[in-house]
Scaffold this motif. Structure first.
Motif, short mmCIF file in Angstrom:
data_model
loop_
_atom_site.label_atom_id
_atom_site.label_comp_id
_atom_site.label_asym_id
_atom_site.label_seq_id
_atom_site.Cartn_x
_atom_site.Cartn_y
_atom_site.Cartn_z
N LYS A 36 -0.63 7.09 -4.62
CA LYS A 36 -1.09 7.64 -3.35
C LYS A 36 -1.03 9.15 -3.41
O LYS A 36 -0.22 9.70 -4.16
CB LYS A 36 -0.16 7.15 -2.23
CG LYS A 36 -0.85 6.99 -0.91
CD LYS A 36 -0.09 6.03 -0.01
CE LYS A 36 -0.71 6.00 1.37
NZ LYS A 36 -0.08 5.02 2.22
N THR A 37 -1.85 9.80 -2.60
CA THR A 37 -1.82 11.25 -2.68
C THR A 37 -0.50 11.78 -2.11
O THR A 37 0.17 11.12 -1.31
CB THR A 37 -3.04 11.88 -1.97
OG1 THR A 37 -3.14 13.24 -2.39
CG2 THR A 37 -2.93 11.82 -0.46
N ASN A 38 -0.10 12.93 -2.61
CA ASN A 38 1.18 13.53 -2.21
C ASN A 38 1.08 15.02 -2.51
O ASN A 38 0.07 15.48 -3.06
CB ASN A 38 2.35 12.87 -2.97
CG ASN A 38 2.18 12.97 -4.48
OD1 ASN A 38 2.29 14.05 -5.05
ND2 ASN A 38 1.86 11.86 -5.13
N MET A 77 3.37 4.41 -0.78
CA MET A 77 3.76 5.07 -2.04
C MET A 77 5.16 4.60 -2.46
O MET A 77 5.36 4.18 -3.60
CB MET A 77 3.73 6.59 -1.83
CG MET A 77 4.08 7.37 -3.08
SD MET A 77 3.66 9.12 -2.97
CE MET A 77 4.70 9.70 -1.65
N ARG A 127 5.38 0.49 -2.92
CA ARG A 127 4.96 -0.05 -4.22
C ARG A 127 6.03 0.17 -5.29
O ARG A 127 6.27 -0.70 -6.13
CB ARG A 127 3.69 0.64 -4.68
CG ARG A 127 2.48 0.25 -3.88
CD ARG A 127 1.29 0.94 -4.49
NE ARG A 127 0.14 0.86 -3.63
CZ ARG A 127 -1.06 1.28 -4.00
NH1 ARG A 127 -1.25 1.79 -5.17
NH2 ARG A 127 -2.07 1.18 -3.17
N ASN A 135 0.78 -1.24 0.00
CA ASN A 135 0.00 0.00 0.00
C ASN A 135 0.81 1.29 0.00
O ASN A 135 0.29 2.33 -0.35
CB ASN A 135 -0.90 0.05 1.25
CG ASN A 135 -1.83 -1.13 1.31
OD1 ASN A 135 -2.48 -1.46 0.33
ND2 ASN A 135 -1.88 -1.79 2.46
#
Ligand SMILES: NC(=O)c1ccc[n+]([C@@H]2O[C@H](COP(=O)([O-])OP(=O)(O)OC[C@H]3O[C@@H](n4cnc5c(N)ncnc54)[C@H](OP(=O)(O)O)[C@@H]3O)[C@@H](O)[C@H]2O)c1
Length: 295
Positions: A167-169, A21, A24, A19
Protein backbone atom coordinates in the motif's frame (compact mmCIF):
# COMPACT_ATOMS: atom_id res chain seq x y z
CA UNK A 1 1.85 -7.13 32.48
CA UNK A 2 1.81 -10.71 31.34
CA UNK A 3 -0.68 -13.51 31.02
CA UNK A 4 0.02 -16.94 32.41
CA UNK A 5 -0.65 -18.24 28.88
CA UNK A 6 2.75 -18.27 27.18
CA UNK A 7 1.64 -19.41 23.79
CA UNK A 8 0.48 -18.28 20.42
CA UNK A 9 -3.20 -18.25 19.57
CA UNK A 10 -4.56 -21.29 17.75
CA UNK A 11 -6.76 -19.38 15.34
CA UNK A 12 -6.46 -15.67 14.63
CA UNK A 13 -8.88 -13.44 12.79
CA UNK A 14 -7.24 -10.31 11.37
CA UNK A 15 -9.78 -7.56 10.66
CA UNK A 16 -8.31 -5.43 7.90
CA UNK A 17 -6.04 -8.36 7.01
CA UNK A 18 -7.23 -8.49 3.41
CA UNK A 19 -6.40 -4.92 2.36
CA UNK A 20 -4.68 -2.99 5.15
CA UNK A 21 -0.92 -2.31 5.07
CA UNK A 22 -0.37 -3.59 8.60
CA UNK A 23 -3.25 -6.08 8.40
CA UNK A 24 -1.59 -7.95 5.55
CA UNK A 25 1.75 -8.02 7.36
CA UNK A 26 -0.02 -9.40 10.45
CA UNK A 27 -1.63 -12.20 8.40
CA UNK A 28 1.77 -13.20 6.97
CA UNK A 29 3.59 -13.05 10.33
CA UNK A 30 0.93 -15.10 12.13
CA UNK A 31 0.89 -17.71 9.36
CA UNK A 32 4.71 -17.86 9.37
CA UNK A 33 4.50 -18.54 13.10
CA UNK A 34 2.13 -21.44 12.39
CA UNK A 35 -1.08 -19.76 13.53
CA UNK A 36 -4.21 -20.66 11.54
CA UNK A 37 -5.08 -17.13 10.36
CA UNK A 38 -8.06 -15.71 8.53
CA UNK A 39 -7.82 -12.33 6.79
CA UNK A 40 -11.13 -10.45 6.96
CA UNK A 41 -12.38 -7.35 5.24
CA UNK A 42 -15.61 -5.39 5.37
CA UNK A 43 -16.73 -7.42 2.33
CA UNK A 44 -16.77 -10.55 4.53
CA UNK A 45 -18.54 -9.12 7.57
CA UNK A 46 -20.24 -5.90 8.61
CA UNK A 47 -18.24 -5.15 11.75
CA UNK A 48 -20.93 -2.76 12.96
CA UNK A 49 -23.79 -5.26 12.68
CA UNK A 50 -23.78 -7.18 15.97
CA UNK A 51 -25.62 -10.21 14.50
CA UNK A 52 -23.37 -10.37 11.46
CA UNK A 53 -20.25 -10.11 13.63
CA UNK A 54 -21.61 -12.80 15.99
CA UNK A 55 -22.37 -15.16 13.11
CA UNK A 56 -18.92 -14.55 11.64
CA UNK A 57 -17.21 -15.29 14.95
CA UNK A 58 -19.42 -18.38 15.47
CA UNK A 59 -18.50 -19.63 12.02
CA UNK A 60 -14.73 -19.18 12.37
CA UNK A 61 -14.24 -19.61 16.15
CA UNK A 62 -11.00 -17.62 16.53
CA UNK A 63 -9.29 -17.45 19.91
CA UNK A 64 -7.65 -14.16 18.98
CA UNK A 65 -8.92 -11.03 17.20
CA UNK A 66 -6.44 -8.65 15.62
CA UNK A 67 -7.89 -5.24 14.79
CA UNK A 68 -5.97 -3.62 11.95
CA UNK A 69 -8.99 -1.64 10.72
CA UNK A 70 -8.78 2.11 11.17
CA UNK A 71 -9.55 5.47 9.67
CA UNK A 72 -5.95 6.45 8.89
CA UNK A 73 -6.26 9.60 6.76
CA UNK A 74 -4.97 12.09 9.31
CA UNK A 75 -5.81 15.32 7.46
CA UNK A 76 -9.15 14.11 6.08
CA UNK A 77 -10.22 13.12 9.60
CA UNK A 78 -10.42 16.82 10.50
CA UNK A 79 -13.37 17.08 8.07
CA UNK A 80 -14.86 13.64 8.78
CA UNK A 81 -14.73 13.32 12.56
CA UNK A 82 -17.83 11.08 12.75
CA UNK A 83 -16.32 8.52 10.39
CA UNK A 84 -12.95 8.71 12.17
CA UNK A 85 -14.61 8.08 15.55
CA UNK A 86 -16.84 5.33 14.11
CA UNK A 87 -13.82 3.33 12.95
CA UNK A 88 -11.23 4.34 15.53
CA UNK A 89 -13.35 4.47 18.69
CA UNK A 90 -16.72 2.70 18.20
CA UNK A 91 -15.32 -0.32 16.36
CA UNK A 92 -12.65 -1.19 18.96
CA UNK A 93 -15.35 -0.90 21.64
CA UNK A 94 -17.60 -3.35 19.75
CA UNK A 95 -14.72 -5.77 19.23
CA UNK A 96 -13.78 -5.42 22.88
CA UNK A 97 -17.27 -6.44 23.98
CA UNK A 98 -17.23 -9.42 21.59
CA UNK A 99 -13.80 -10.46 22.91
CA UNK A 100 -14.97 -10.09 26.51
CA UNK A 101 -18.12 -12.19 25.93
CA UNK A 102 -16.19 -14.94 24.16
CA UNK A 103 -12.99 -14.86 26.21
CA UNK A 104 -10.85 -14.01 23.19
CA UNK A 105 -7.49 -12.34 23.11
CA UNK A 106 -7.59 -8.98 21.31
CA UNK A 107 -4.75 -7.09 19.66
CA UNK A 108 -5.47 -3.47 18.78
CA UNK A 109 -3.18 -0.88 17.18
CA UNK A 110 -3.00 2.76 18.20
CA UNK A 111 -0.76 5.68 17.35
CA UNK A 112 1.98 8.06 18.44
CA UNK A 113 -0.41 10.89 17.48
CA UNK A 114 -2.13 10.51 20.87
CA UNK A 115 0.73 12.70 22.18
CA UNK A 116 1.15 16.47 21.81
CA UNK A 117 4.90 16.28 21.16
CA UNK A 118 5.93 18.65 23.94
CA UNK A 119 7.82 16.15 26.11
CA UNK A 120 11.28 16.68 24.62
CA UNK A 121 12.15 12.98 25.05
CA UNK A 122 10.76 9.64 23.80
CA UNK A 123 7.27 8.88 25.09
CA UNK A 124 6.52 6.03 27.49
CA UNK A 125 3.12 4.30 27.56
CA UNK A 126 2.53 5.92 30.95
CA UNK A 127 3.00 9.48 29.64
CA UNK A 128 -0.12 11.62 29.53
CA UNK A 129 -1.73 11.67 26.07
CA UNK A 130 -2.98 14.96 24.65
CA UNK A 131 -3.86 14.55 20.97
CA UNK A 132 -3.63 17.54 18.62
CA UNK A 133 -5.82 16.12 15.84
CA UNK A 134 -9.19 14.43 15.33
CA UNK A 135 -7.33 11.30 14.22
CA UNK A 136 -5.23 11.25 17.42
CA UNK A 137 -8.26 11.94 19.62
CA UNK A 138 -10.33 9.22 17.93
CA UNK A 139 -7.52 6.68 18.37
CA UNK A 140 -7.14 7.66 22.02
CA UNK A 141 -10.89 7.18 22.49
CA UNK A 142 -10.48 3.68 21.01
CA UNK A 143 -7.70 2.83 23.47
CA UNK A 144 -9.75 4.12 26.38
CA UNK A 145 -12.91 2.23 25.43
CA UNK A 146 -10.91 -1.00 25.43
CA UNK A 147 -9.12 -0.27 28.68
CA UNK A 148 -12.50 0.31 30.35
CA UNK A 149 -13.43 -3.34 29.69
CA UNK A 150 -12.37 -6.35 31.69
CA UNK A 151 -10.18 -7.98 29.05
CA UNK A 152 -7.30 -10.02 30.48
CA UNK A 153 -6.05 -10.85 26.98
CA UNK A 154 -5.97 -7.27 25.66
CA UNK A 155 -2.83 -6.02 23.92
CA UNK A 156 -2.87 -2.41 22.69
CA UNK A 157 0.19 -1.46 20.65
CA UNK A 158 0.93 2.15 19.81
CA UNK A 159 2.94 2.32 16.64
CA UNK A 160 4.13 5.08 14.32
CA UNK A 161 5.23 6.28 10.87
CA UNK A 162 4.50 2.97 9.12
CA UNK A 163 5.96 1.96 5.79
CA UNK A 164 5.73 -1.44 4.16
CA UNK A 165 4.67 -3.44 1.14
CA UNK A 166 1.22 -3.56 -0.37
CA UNK A 167 0.00 0.00 0.00
CA UNK A 168 1.19 3.52 -0.53
CA UNK A 169 2.96 5.17 2.40
CA UNK A 170 5.29 8.11 3.09
CA UNK A 171 8.46 6.36 1.85
CA UNK A 172 6.86 5.10 -1.30
CA UNK A 173 5.34 8.50 -2.08
CA UNK A 174 8.71 10.22 -1.56
CA UNK A 175 10.38 7.79 -3.96
CA UNK A 176 7.70 8.39 -6.58
CA UNK A 177 8.13 12.15 -6.27
CA UNK A 178 11.94 11.93 -6.22
CA UNK A 179 11.86 9.97 -9.48
CA UNK A 180 10.02 12.86 -11.14
CA UNK A 181 11.70 15.91 -9.57
CA UNK A 182 15.17 17.34 -9.06
CA UNK A 183 14.33 18.74 -5.63
CA UNK A 184 11.98 17.88 -2.77
CA UNK A 185 11.27 19.87 0.38
CA UNK A 186 10.49 17.80 3.46
CA UNK A 187 9.63 18.78 7.05
CA UNK A 188 12.69 18.51 9.29
CA UNK A 189 11.33 19.63 12.68
CA UNK A 190 8.92 16.75 13.41
CA UNK A 191 10.53 13.66 14.92
CA UNK A 192 9.12 10.15 15.19
CA UNK A 193 9.80 6.41 15.06
CA UNK A 194 9.75 5.10 11.46
CA UNK A 195 8.55 1.48 11.47
CA UNK A 196 8.39 -1.31 8.90
CA UNK A 197 5.02 -3.09 8.97
CA UNK A 198 6.61 -6.53 8.65
CA UNK A 199 8.90 -5.81 11.64
CA UNK A 200 5.92 -4.60 13.66
CA UNK A 201 3.99 -7.74 12.74
CA UNK A 202 6.87 -10.00 13.87
CA UNK A 203 7.16 -8.00 17.09
CA UNK A 204 3.42 -8.38 17.70
CA UNK A 205 3.65 -12.14 17.22
CA UNK A 206 6.59 -12.31 19.69
CA UNK A 207 4.57 -10.31 22.24
CA UNK A 208 1.56 -12.61 21.79
CA UNK A 209 3.77 -15.67 22.13
CA UNK A 210 5.22 -14.33 25.37
CA UNK A 211 1.77 -13.52 26.77
CA UNK A 212 2.27 -9.74 26.86
CA UNK A 213 -0.84 -7.69 27.60
CA UNK A 214 -1.74 -4.09 28.35
CA UNK A 215 -0.65 -0.91 26.59
CA UNK A 216 2.78 -0.96 24.96
CA UNK A 217 4.76 0.92 22.36
CA UNK A 218 5.79 -1.03 19.24
CA UNK A 219 8.21 0.54 16.75
CA UNK A 220 11.60 0.00 15.14
CA UNK A 221 14.67 1.37 16.95
CA UNK A 222 16.02 4.84 16.29
CA UNK A 223 14.28 8.06 15.50
CA UNK A 224 14.12 10.43 12.54
CA UNK A 225 12.58 13.54 11.14
CA UNK A 226 10.44 13.19 8.01
CA UNK A 227 13.36 14.85 6.19
CA UNK A 228 15.90 12.27 7.44
CA UNK A 229 13.61 9.40 6.48
CA UNK A 230 12.97 10.84 3.02
CA UNK A 231 16.65 11.65 2.41
CA UNK A 232 17.74 8.14 3.40
CA UNK A 233 15.15 6.51 1.11
CA UNK A 234 16.20 8.69 -1.83
CA UNK A 235 19.89 7.98 -1.12
CA UNK A 236 19.30 4.21 -0.96
CA UNK A 237 17.33 4.33 -4.21
CA UNK A 238 20.20 6.21 -5.88
CA UNK A 239 17.81 8.84 -7.22
CA UNK A 240 19.14 12.15 -8.47
CA UNK A 241 17.00 14.41 -6.30
CA UNK A 242 18.03 16.88 -3.59
CA UNK A 243 15.99 16.53 -0.40
CA UNK A 244 15.87 19.89 1.35
CA UNK A 245 14.84 20.42 4.99
CA UNK A 246 11.96 22.81 5.70
CA UNK A 247 10.13 23.75 8.91
CA UNK A 248 6.56 22.60 9.62
CA UNK A 249 5.42 26.14 8.85
CA UNK A 250 6.64 25.61 5.25
CA UNK A 251 4.25 22.67 4.72
CA UNK A 252 0.87 23.56 6.23
CA UNK A 253 -1.47 20.61 6.75
CA UNK A 254 -5.11 20.34 7.84
CA UNK A 255 -4.25 18.34 10.97
CA UNK A 256 -1.63 19.45 13.50
CA UNK A 257 1.06 16.83 14.07
CA UNK A 258 3.25 16.49 17.17
CA UNK A 259 6.79 17.87 16.87
CA UNK A 260 8.14 14.89 18.80
CA UNK A 261 6.30 11.59 18.86
CA UNK A 262 9.27 9.26 19.26
CA UNK A 263 8.08 6.19 21.20
CA UNK A 264 10.16 4.66 24.00
CA UNK A 265 10.44 0.87 23.79
CA UNK A 266 11.94 0.15 27.22
CA UNK A 267 8.78 -1.55 28.54
CA UNK A 268 8.27 -3.58 25.35
CA UNK A 269 11.75 -5.01 24.77
CA UNK A 270 11.84 -7.36 27.81
CA UNK A 271 8.37 -8.68 26.93
CA UNK A 272 9.30 -9.25 23.29
CA UNK A 273 12.65 -10.81 24.21
CA UNK A 274 14.56 -8.73 21.64
CA UNK A 275 15.18 -5.17 20.50
CA UNK A 276 13.70 -4.40 17.08
CA UNK A 277 16.33 -3.38 14.55
CA UNK A 278 17.01 0.24 13.58
CA UNK A 279 14.63 1.78 11.06
CA UNK A 280 17.56 2.36 8.68
CA UNK A 281 18.15 -1.42 8.44
CA UNK A 282 14.43 -2.02 8.02
CA UNK A 283 14.32 0.60 5.26
CA UNK A 284 17.14 -1.19 3.39
CA UNK A 285 15.11 -4.41 3.48
CA UNK A 286 11.97 -2.62 2.33
CA UNK A 287 13.82 -1.07 -0.61
CA UNK A 288 15.62 -4.32 -1.55
CA UNK A 289 12.61 -6.57 -1.28
CA UNK A 290 10.19 -4.30 -3.06
CA UNK A 291 12.29 -2.80 -5.87
CA UNK A 292 9.22 -1.57 -7.74
CA UNK A 293 8.93 1.28 -5.25
CA UNK A 294 12.15 2.77 -6.60
CA UNK A 295 10.25 3.41 -9.86
N1 LIG B 1 0.04 4.16 8.76
C1 LIG B 1 0.70 4.72 9.77
O1 LIG B 1 1.69 5.44 9.57
C2 LIG B 1 0.26 4.47 11.19
C3 LIG B 1 0.92 5.15 12.22
C4 LIG B 1 0.52 4.91 13.54
C5 LIG B 1 -0.50 4.01 13.82
N2 LIG B 1 -1.12 3.37 12.80
C6 LIG B 1 -2.20 2.44 13.13
O2 LIG B 1 -1.88 1.17 12.59
C7 LIG B 1 -3.06 0.49 12.22
C8 LIG B 1 -2.96 0.01 10.78
O3 LIG B 1 -2.75 1.13 9.93
P1 LIG B 1 -2.51 0.94 8.36
O4 LIG B 1 -1.66 2.08 7.92
O5 LIG B 1 -2.12 -0.46 8.06
O6 LIG B 1 -3.97 1.21 7.83
P2 LIG B 1 -4.54 1.09 6.35
O7 LIG B 1 -3.54 0.49 5.42
O8 LIG B 1 -5.15 2.40 6.02
O9 LIG B 1 -5.66 -0.01 6.54
C9 LIG B 1 -6.81 0.29 7.26
C10 LIG B 1 -7.78 -0.85 7.14
O10 LIG B 1 -9.05 -0.38 7.61
C11 LIG B 1 -10.03 -0.78 6.68
N3 LIG B 1 -11.08 0.23 6.62
C12 LIG B 1 -10.94 1.56 6.42
N4 LIG B 1 -12.14 2.14 6.39
C13 LIG B 1 -13.06 1.15 6.56
C14 LIG B 1 -14.47 1.11 6.64
N5 LIG B 1 -15.21 2.21 6.52
N6 LIG B 1 -15.06 -0.08 6.86
C15 LIG B 1 -14.34 -1.20 6.98
N7 LIG B 1 -12.99 -1.24 6.91
C16 LIG B 1 -12.38 -0.07 6.71
C17 LIG B 1 -9.33 -0.84 5.34
O11 LIG B 1 -9.99 -1.75 4.51
P3 LIG B 1 -10.22 -1.37 2.98
O12 LIG B 1 -8.86 -1.06 2.41
O13 LIG B 1 -10.85 -2.57 2.43
O14 LIG B 1 -11.13 -0.16 3.01
C18 LIG B 1 -7.97 -1.37 5.74
O15 LIG B 1 -8.00 -2.76 5.79
C19 LIG B 1 -4.20 1.48 12.47
O16 LIG B 1 -4.77 1.21 13.73
C20 LIG B 1 -3.53 2.83 12.50
O17 LIG B 1 -4.24 3.76 13.28
C21 LIG B 1 -0.77 3.58 11.49
Amino acid sequence: MSLPVMKLPTKALVLGGANGMLGRAMVSALREAGVDTLAASSADVDYFDADDLDDFLDEHEPDCLVNAVAYTQVDQAEDQPEEAYRLNASLPALLGVAAEERGLRLVHFSTDFVFDGKKGAPYLPTDEPNPLSVYGASKLAGEQSLQALDLPGLLVLRTAWLFGPGKTNFVRRILELAAERKELKVVADQFGSPTLTTDLARLTVALLKNGATGLLHAVNSGQASWHELAAEAVRLAGLDCRVLPIPTSGYPTRAVRPANSVLDMKDTVPLAGYTPRHWREALVEYMESFPTVTV
